[in-house]
Design a protein around this motif. Structure first.
Motif, PDB file in Angstrom:
ATOM      1  N   ALA A 193       0.834  -1.207   0.000  1.00 17.89           N
ATOM      2  CA  ALA A 193       0.000   0.000   0.000  1.00 17.89           C
ATOM      3  C   ALA A 193       0.868   1.256   0.000  1.00 17.89           C
ATOM      4  O   ALA A 193       0.629   2.199  -0.781  1.00 17.89           O
ATOM      5  CB  ALA A 193      -0.929  -0.014   1.211  1.00 17.89           C
ATOM      6  N   TYR A 194       1.894   1.260   0.832  1.00 21.33           N
ATOM      7  CA  TYR A 194       2.771   2.433   0.890  1.00 21.33           C
ATOM      8  C   TYR A 194       3.579   2.582  -0.393  1.00 21.33           C
ATOM      9  O   TYR A 194       3.771   3.697  -0.898  1.00 21.33           O
ATOM     10  CB  TYR A 194       3.712   2.311   2.096  1.00 21.33           C
ATOM     11  CG  TYR A 194       4.689   3.443   2.201  1.00 21.33           C
ATOM     12  CD1 TYR A 194       4.301   4.689   2.679  1.00 21.33           C
ATOM     13  CD2 TYR A 194       6.023   3.274   1.813  1.00 21.33           C
ATOM     14  CE1 TYR A 194       5.199   5.740   2.769  1.00 21.33           C
ATOM     15  CE2 TYR A 194       6.929   4.320   1.903  1.00 21.33           C
ATOM     16  CZ  TYR A 194       6.511   5.555   2.373  1.00 21.33           C
ATOM     17  OH  TYR A 194       7.403   6.589   2.445  1.00 21.33           O
ATOM     18  N   ALA A 195       4.081   1.455  -0.939  1.00 19.22           N
ATOM     19  CA  ALA A 195       4.915   1.510  -2.140  1.00 19.22           C
ATOM     20  C   ALA A 195       4.118   2.014  -3.342  1.00 19.22           C
ATOM     21  O   ALA A 195       4.623   2.814  -4.138  1.00 19.22           O
ATOM     22  CB  ALA A 195       5.495   0.129  -2.432  1.00 19.22           C
ATOM     23  N   LEU A 196       2.886   1.563  -3.490  1.00 26.15           N
ATOM     24  CA  LEU A 196       2.068   2.024  -4.611  1.00 26.15           C
ATOM     25  C   LEU A 196       1.718   3.504  -4.475  1.00 26.15           C
ATOM     26  O   LEU A 196       1.726   4.251  -5.461  1.00 26.15           O
ATOM     27  CB  LEU A 196       0.787   1.182  -4.710  1.00 26.15           C
ATOM     28  CG  LEU A 196       0.983  -0.305  -5.047  1.00 26.15           C
ATOM     29  CD1 LEU A 196      -0.364  -1.013  -5.136  1.00 26.15           C
ATOM     30  CD2 LEU A 196       1.756  -0.469  -6.345  1.00 26.15           C
ATOM     31  N   SER A 246       5.479  -0.809 -10.399  1.00 24.95           N
ATOM     32  CA  SER A 246       4.376  -0.976  -9.439  1.00 24.95           C
ATOM     33  C   SER A 246       3.564  -2.211  -9.784  1.00 24.95           C
ATOM     34  O   SER A 246       3.136  -2.967  -8.901  1.00 24.95           O
ATOM     35  CB  SER A 246       3.481   0.262  -9.449  1.00 24.95           C
ATOM     36  OG  SER A 246       4.179   1.400  -8.991  1.00 24.95           O
ATOM     37  N   GLY A 247       3.363  -2.424 -11.092  1.00 26.86           N
ATOM     38  CA  GLY A 247       2.634  -3.614 -11.525  1.00 26.86           C
ATOM     39  C   GLY A 247       3.371  -4.896 -11.167  1.00 26.86           C
ATOM     40  O   GLY A 247       2.758  -5.871 -10.703  1.00 26.86           O
ATOM     41  N   TYR A 248       4.691  -4.921 -11.366  1.00 24.36           N
ATOM     42  CA  TYR A 248       5.469  -6.105 -11.020  1.00 24.36           C
ATOM     43  C   TYR A 248       5.409  -6.384  -9.521  1.00 24.36           C
ATOM     44  O   TYR A 248       5.267  -7.534  -9.092  1.00 24.36           O
ATOM     45  CB  TYR A 248       6.936  -5.919 -11.432  1.00 24.36           C
ATOM     46  CG  TYR A 248       7.165  -5.917 -12.922  1.00 24.36           C
ATOM     47  CD1 TYR A 248       6.419  -6.719 -13.773  1.00 24.36           C
ATOM     48  CD2 TYR A 248       8.141  -5.097 -13.496  1.00 24.36           C
ATOM     49  CE1 TYR A 248       6.626  -6.718 -15.144  1.00 24.36           C
ATOM     50  CE2 TYR A 248       8.358  -5.088 -14.870  1.00 24.36           C
ATOM     51  CZ  TYR A 248       7.600  -5.893 -15.686  1.00 24.36           C
ATOM     52  OH  TYR A 248       7.817  -5.884 -17.039  1.00 24.36           O
ATOM     53  N   GLY A 300      10.196   6.526  -5.128  1.00 29.16           N
ATOM     54  CA  GLY A 300       9.123   5.811  -5.797  1.00 29.16           C
ATOM     55  C   GLY A 300       9.582   4.580  -6.563  1.00 29.16           C
ATOM     56  O   GLY A 300      10.672   4.552  -7.121  1.00 29.16           O
ATOM     57  N   LEU A 301       8.748   3.564  -6.589  1.00 23.30           N
ATOM     58  CA  LEU A 301       9.033   2.363  -7.367  1.00 23.30           C
ATOM     59  C   LEU A 301       9.239   2.727  -8.830  1.00 23.30           C
ATOM     60  O   LEU A 301       8.480   3.501  -9.399  1.00 23.30           O
ATOM     61  CB  LEU A 301       7.869   1.367  -7.270  1.00 23.30           C
ATOM     62  CG  LEU A 301       7.592   0.708  -5.913  1.00 23.30           C
ATOM     63  CD1 LEU A 301       6.333  -0.138  -6.004  1.00 23.30           C
ATOM     64  CD2 LEU A 301       8.767  -0.133  -5.463  1.00 23.30           C
ATOM     65  N   GLY A 302      10.262   2.150  -9.442  1.00 21.10           N
ATOM     66  CA  GLY A 302      10.504   2.391 -10.852  1.00 21.10           C
ATOM     67  C   GLY A 302      11.251   3.660 -11.172  1.00 21.10           C
ATOM     68  O   GLY A 302      11.412   3.997 -12.351  1.00 21.10           O
ATOM     69  N   SER A 303      11.749   4.358 -10.164  1.00 21.34           N
ATOM     70  CA  SER A 303      12.455   5.619 -10.404  1.00 21.34           C
ATOM     71  C   SER A 303      13.964   5.445 -10.491  1.00 21.34           C
ATOM     72  O   SER A 303      14.644   6.298 -11.056  1.00 21.34           O
ATOM     73  CB  SER A 303      12.140   6.628  -9.295  1.00 21.34           C
ATOM     74  OG  SER A 303      10.784   7.012  -9.335  1.00 21.34           O
ATOM     75  N   LEU A 330      15.355   0.857  -0.220  1.00 26.07           N
ATOM     76  CA  LEU A 330      15.502   2.135   0.481  1.00 26.07           C
ATOM     77  C   LEU A 330      15.305   3.314  -0.460  1.00 26.07           C
ATOM     78  O   LEU A 330      14.575   4.265  -0.157  1.00 26.07           O
ATOM     79  CB  LEU A 330      16.883   2.218   1.135  1.00 26.07           C
ATOM     80  CG  LEU A 330      17.103   1.391   2.399  1.00 26.07           C
ATOM     81  CD1 LEU A 330      18.576   1.345   2.753  1.00 26.07           C
ATOM     82  CD2 LEU A 330      16.289   1.967   3.565  1.00 26.07           C
ATOM     83  N   GLY A 331      15.968   3.287  -1.623  1.00 29.14           N
ATOM     84  CA  GLY A 331      15.860   4.397  -2.556  1.00 29.14           C
ATOM     85  C   GLY A 331      14.486   4.538  -3.158  1.00 29.14           C
ATOM     86  O   GLY A 331      14.056   5.646  -3.497  1.00 29.14           O
ATOM     87  N   SER A 332      13.750   3.435  -3.284  1.00 33.90           N
ATOM     88  CA  SER A 332      12.431   3.481  -3.908  1.00 33.90           C
ATOM     89  C   SER A 332      11.318   3.769  -2.913  1.00 33.90           C
ATOM     90  O   SER A 332      10.426   4.569  -3.186  1.00 33.90           O
ATOM     91  CB  SER A 332      12.151   2.153  -4.621  1.00 33.90           C
ATOM     92  OG  SER A 332      13.090   1.899  -5.634  1.00 33.90           O
TER      93      SER A 332
END
Length: 478
Positions: A89-92, A131-133, A363-366, A377-379
């Protein structure tokens, strides 16, 4: 879309509409096809066979009566998936918000970068695809948690691992043979992913075996992870032909790992050996350990292997020179390679992205890195890292709740097999996603926890309830 992709789609859909565990076996086998694009066209995001099969598998599991309720219970259970649920939830949320909050302010190496260097953070398609993965990996963990509570399902899972191991060895042999015969074009229909593919690389004059994966590192690490899974679960297979096939598969996987010449895989193989040695010592010293049944056979095999290696070294020591030279170059001289310099840049920039974001992540994917801890950590920042690493530590350490002896043994060996995989993630994990194979293993571990009773205010034991119907995958007999 190439013909292998079209054929796999037919097999996936056929397995989805059939009874029994066929889709589970196909899901694991698809892990060997890591460079095959399952979508038509040559641009855009990549959909790999295992991801496509996982989506169908998850759907088939969840449409079975009662499994959505069981999934919700597992997702909110503090001893099963609640930490992973909170992380997702937090990552998305972070993937949607953080790249926009810090846009133009932080230096990153983008996931889709095809050149050596950095760029300035901005929202992009990578935030959506990654995010999808991650959501797919979470859903796979949830699905295996829902269906992994029966001994029949655990038996199917073990056999699916064996099928995947055979697929990895077979694709590695095909890659080696076609290269030797100068028939590399035969495998081109299997190598259609749009990211960079390093399939014809040599080291010390020898072909780096990649199977049908994008590069030697991904193939070698997959072989190590599967070898660890088979070694630790081997006593749980049926004696006779099944265990013999397991032993052959283990030997093939170790050989393919060596031929991949991946430094990450070599380190993973060493960690696997260390974990196995420590586990063997614990079982030898603990008379009450439930996994002592075949300890004599294991010790005998180890002694035999050591004797053969020692005898070979005494009789023909020159045979080991190429191996020593390869390990020296790929492991001990790794810091002088261009790959090491590039990946060190990724890690340094990713770490600074974590710091520059105030510990929130970008953010994821950044970002692209080469270390899974830095990637998380970075994402997702410190908060996301605490939830993800807390979830994994919980599953590896916590004893299964009210589990049977067989469930405890299965959970223990699955945990041990995950250790070298997690170590290899620290050396070569470029994205936060843990992957379908590791997700399935974590789901099977979480499934060992017996679900909590529905109510607590019961003055006397309730009458026996009928066994809940789990989906058809687990109803099929092994």
């Amino acid at each position: 879309m190439s013909w292998p992709a079209a054929l796999l789609w037919v097999l996936i859909l056929a397995a989805a509409f059939s009874n029994g565990p066929g889709l589970l076996y196909l899901l694991m086998i698809c892990g060997a096809f890591g460079s095959l694009q399952m979508l038509p066209g040559s641009g855009g995001a990549n959909l790999l066979p295992q991801s496509a099969c996982a989506a169908v598998f998850i759907g088939k599991v969840m449409i079975q009566p009662g499994n959505i309720r069981r999934g919700i219970e597992a997702a909110l259970d503090p001893q099963r998936l609640v930490l992973f649920s909170a992380f997702l939830a937090y990552a998305l949320f972070g993937a949607l918000v953080l790249p926009r909050v810090f846009s133009g302010m932080i230096e990153v190496v983008p996931v889709s970068a095809f050149r050596f260097g950095t760029d300035i953070l901005k929202p992009g398609a990578g935030n959506i695809t990654q995010s999808g993965y991650m959501a797919l990996s979470y859903a796979a963990t949830l699905a295996f948690t829902v269906i992994g509570q029966t001994e029949a399902m655990r038996a199917h899972y073990r056999r699916a691992l064996l099928s995947a191991a055979c697929a990895l060895v077979a694709t590695g042999l095909v890659d080696l043979i076609t290269f030797s015969l100068n028939l590399g074009a035969v495998l081109e229909p299997f190598r259609t992913a749009t990211y960079a593919l390093l399939t014809d690389v040599e080291a010390e004059g020898a072909k780096r075996v990649v199977g049908l994966m994008p590069e030697a590192s991904s193939y070698g690490t997959a072989c190590v992870g599967m070898a660890a899974a088979l070694v630790f679960t081997r006593p749980l297979y049926h004696a006779g032909n099944e265990q013999m096939l397991v032993m052959i598969a283990i030997g093939g996987l170790v050989l393919m790992t060596m031929l991949s010449t991946s430094s990450t895989a070599y380190v993973g193989l060493a960690v696997f050996g260390l974990v196995y040695g420590l586990d063997l010592l614990v079982r030898m010293l603990d008379a009450g350990n439930p996994r002592r049944d075949q300890i004599g056979l294991e010790v005998g095999l180890i002694v035999l292997v050591v004797f053969v290696i020692f005898a070979t070294f005494v009789i023909q020591p020159a045979l080991f020179d190429p191996i020593v030279a390869m390990v020296d170059k790929m492991v001990f001289q790794k810091s002088s390679s261009a790959s090491y310099v590039e990946r060190s840049l990724w890690n340094r920039v990713g770490w600074h992205a974590f710091l520059d974001s105030g510990g929130l992540g970008v953010g994821l994917g950044s970002i692209r890195v080469s270390n899974w801890v830095i990637s998380i950590l970075g994402s997702t920042g410190l908060f996301g890292a605490l939830m993800m690493f807390g979830f994994i530590a919980q599953q590896l350490v916590a004893a299964p709740r009210n589990a049977t002896r067989k469930a405890v043994v299965f959970a223990t060996v699955t945990k041990l097999a995950l250790v070298p995989v997690l170590v290899m993630y620290q050396l070569a994990g470029t994205i936060p996603d843990i992957g379908i194979a590791a997700s399935a293993a974590l789901g099977m571990i979480a499934a060992a926890h017996t679900p909590r009773p529905a109510g607590r205010a019961i003055s006397r034991p309730p009458p026996p309830a009928p066994t809940p119907a789990v989906n058809r995958l687990s109803e099929a007999r092994p």
